[in-house]
Design a protein around this motif. Structure first.
Motif, PDB file in Angstrom:
ATOM      1  N   LEU A   1       4.709 -22.437 -31.916  1.00 17.73           N
ATOM      2  CA  LEU A   1       4.702 -22.052 -30.509  1.00 17.73           C
ATOM      3  C   LEU A   1       3.268 -21.695 -30.130  1.00 17.73           C
ATOM      4  CD1 LEU A   1       7.844 -19.706 -30.198  1.00 17.73           C
ATOM      5  CD2 LEU A   1       7.679 -22.127 -29.608  1.00 17.73           C
TER       6      LEU A   1
ATOM      7  N   ILE B   1       9.303 -15.353 -23.752  1.00 16.38           N
ATOM      8  CA  ILE B   1       8.899 -16.755 -23.633  1.00 16.38           C
ATOM      9  C   ILE B   1       8.589 -17.115 -22.193  1.00 16.38           C
ATOM     10  CG2 ILE B   1       9.623 -19.146 -23.961  1.00 16.38           C
ATOM     11  CD1 ILE B   1       9.223 -17.864 -26.596  1.00 16.38           C
TER      12      ILE B   1
ATOM     13  N   SER C   1       6.890 -24.994 -25.374  1.00 23.22           N
ATOM     14  CA  SER C   1       8.076 -25.470 -26.075  1.00 23.22           C
ATOM     15  C   SER C   1       7.686 -25.699 -27.537  1.00 23.22           C
ATOM     16  CB  SER C   1       8.581 -26.764 -25.441  1.00 23.22           C
ATOM     17  OG  SER C   1       7.568 -27.747 -25.459  1.00 23.22           O
TER      18      SER C   1
ATOM     19  N   ASP D   1      12.241 -11.140 -20.972  1.00 25.48           N
ATOM     20  CA  ASP D   1      12.034 -12.274 -21.865  1.00 25.48           C
ATOM     21  C   ASP D   1      10.562 -12.486 -22.207  1.00 25.48           C
ATOM     22  OD1 ASP D   1      13.369 -14.682 -23.121  1.00 25.48           O
ATOM     23  OD2 ASP D   1      11.839 -15.663 -21.926  1.00 25.48           O
TER      24      ASP D   1
ATOM     25  N   LEU E   1       7.712 -11.699 -29.955  1.00 30.24           N
ATOM     26  CA  LEU E   1       8.808 -12.292 -29.196  1.00 30.24           C
ATOM     27  C   LEU E   1       9.969 -11.334 -29.004  1.00 30.24           C
ATOM     28  CD1 LEU E   1       8.898 -15.871 -30.775  1.00 30.24           C
ATOM     29  CD2 LEU E   1       7.716 -15.107 -28.721  1.00 30.24           C
TER      30      LEU E   1
ATOM     31  N   ARG F   1       4.890 -18.246 -21.137  1.00 29.88           N
ATOM     32  CA  ARG F   1       3.977 -17.520 -22.029  1.00 29.88           C
ATOM     33  C   ARG F   1       3.786 -18.264 -23.341  1.00 29.88           C
ATOM     34  NH1 ARG F   1       7.223 -12.822 -20.384  1.00 29.88           N
ATOM     35  NH2 ARG F   1       6.136 -11.761 -18.684  1.00 29.88           N
ATOM     36  N   PHE F   2       4.804 -18.998 -23.752  1.00 31.94           N
ATOM     37  CA  PHE F   2       4.729 -19.798 -24.976  1.00 31.94           C
ATOM     38  C   PHE F   2       5.186 -21.213 -24.658  1.00 31.94           C
ATOM     39  CE2 PHE F   2       4.910 -15.498 -26.525  1.00 31.94           C
ATOM     40  CZ  PHE F   2       4.087 -15.499 -27.638  1.00 31.94           C
TER      41      PHE F   2
ATOM     42  N   THR G   1      17.764 -20.711 -20.373  1.00 29.82           N
ATOM     43  CA  THR G   1      17.300 -19.347 -20.666  1.00 29.82           C
ATOM     44  C   THR G   1      18.432 -18.409 -21.055  1.00 29.82           C
ATOM     45  OG1 THR G   1      17.439 -18.713 -18.318  1.00 29.82           O
ATOM     46  CG2 THR G   1      15.335 -19.596 -19.106  1.00 29.82           C
TER      47      THR G   1
END
Length: 404
Positions: free
Chosen positions: A310, A386, A288, A384, A4, A285-286, A173
């Motif tokens: 996640l 996520i 919540s 980012d 991450l 990509r992940f 975000t």
């Protein structure tokens, strides 16, 4: 370093994700106190396991000044009403209203209008004879056209909705407890509630009728209806912009760009390319945060009640154990096994609409003989980990295959 913390703006991030899925199917991010699940089959299993539940990762606002605390609390409460951040009876009731309204059958008329739009818009860009802003001159107008049909609203009201959605995305975000972003998001919330009221007062489409049913449901109400509007708007903005941009980048990089000819490509060919783009271009990509409510055995690892998880959808989509040559863009029979929209009770309600938008783009490219060529060095992605966000791309739109 956790995955991450990596920079996802560079071109090698897919290799990073694929390798991570192989090396550590279950990874503990100690700094964030999260368990990251990256293996495809484990994620499929977890998506169907009722011991993992969705919910906002709630934090205390007690340390904030009173005025700021109220601001962020209000926004946090509104976000907790979104289907993506909820679970249990509330989530099931929301989904019951939304799933039918967003089914392929209910959206048949809307979807049939998307192909002709693309067939007109793409050649017009080709007539320019110069590089064009793909996001600004095709993707965003295409999204606006789709949403205008879904909500049956004029350009001005759609603009209000989309601006409100953008403000909410920036808040979600952005930096944690950013007061300026919070104030903009609070104004956007007022707009969303007002516009949801208009949409439900005299519902003009099947989706608006579903919103009206949510607003009138004694166990839901007007605010959940506004939350549904917000989720659809935000889920159709940046995520779709990313997918529709990667749709022209990925085939070109794989040497597959080009029109299949003057007649429409077979539906199964179009759908395989659509699924392969969705596999590689996974916007979220992940997942919540999922909360573990009871211990779960994952082979060599055990999830313990109280842990936060996640699910790494993008890594799962590149998992070589499931997809042969997972990093290669190669439309095939296994492309539809992607987890971009999740699965089970939390599968994205707008999955069918997003898929149709991509299908219709590829179909129009085949019908019109248009090829879209990315301009070297013009693609810009966010860092980012996520959320996969594309912010810029210039292209040349060629009206005939082989045109120089």
């Amino acid at each position: 370093m956790s995955i991450l913390d990596q920079d996802f703006s560079t071109g090698n991030f897919r290799a990073l994700l694929g390798e991570a899925a192989q090396a550590a199917p279950v990874h503990i991010d100690h700094e964030r106190r999260r368990v990251l699940i990256l293996e495809h089959d484990l994620i499929r299993r977890m998506l169907l396991d009722r011991r993992l539940v969705n919910g906002r990762d709630r934090t205390s606002f007690d340390e904030l000044p009173a005025g700021t605390r109220d601001l962020h609390n209000t926004l946090d409460r509104f976000l907790s009403l979104w289907p993506v951040f909820s679970d249990g009876p509330y989530h099931q009731r929301m989904r019951a209203h939304l799933n039918s309204a967003l089914s392929a059958h209910r959206l048949k008329e809307l979807i049939s209008a998307l192909g002709p739009y693309c067939e007109q818009a793409l050649p017009r860009l080709g007539e320019r004879g110069t590089a064009v802003d793909w996001l600004g001159e095709f993707v965003r107008p295409y999204i606006e056209h789709t949403l205008s049909l879904l909500f049956a609203v004029d350009r001005d009201r759609l603009g209000r909705l989309m601006s409100a959605g953008s403000a909410i995305i920036e808040y979600i975000t952005g930096a944690r407890f950013d007061d300026e972003l919070g104030r903009r998001a609070r104004l956007a919330l007022d707009v969303l509630i007002e516009e949801a009221g208009h949409l439900t007062a005299g519902p003009a489409t099947g989706f608006c009728r579903a919103l009206a049913a949510i607003a009138e449901d004694p166990e839901l109400g007007p605010e959940p209806a506004a939350a549904a509007v917000a989720q659809i708007i935000t889920g159709t903005l940046d995520p779709t912009m990313t997918v529709l941009t990667e749709a022209v980048v990925l085939p070109f990089e794989a040497g597959l760009a080009g029109s299949p000819g003057p007649s429409a490509a077979p539906p199964d060919t179009v759908r395989r390319e659509t699924d392969e783009v969705l596999r590689h271009a996974c916007p979220f990509r992940f997942s919540s945060v999922r909360h573990v409510t009871a211990d779960v055995d994952l082979g060599a690892h055990r999830l313990v009640a109280g842990q936060k998880v996640l699910l790494g959808f993008a890594a799962a989509n590149l998992d070589a154990r499931t997809f042969h040559g997972g990093l290669t863009f190669r439309p095939g029979a296994d492309s539809n096994r992607h987890l971009t929209f999740g699965m089970g009770p939390h599968r994205c309600p707008g999955a069918g609409l997003a898929t149709a938008m991509l299908d219709q783009l590829f179909g129009a490219m085949a019908t019109t003989g248009v090829t879209v060529i990315p301009v070297d060095g013009s693609l810009v992605r966010s860092r980012d980990a996520i959320f996969s966000r594309v912010t810029a791309l210039k292209v040349r739109v060629l009206r005939e295959t082989g045109e120089k």
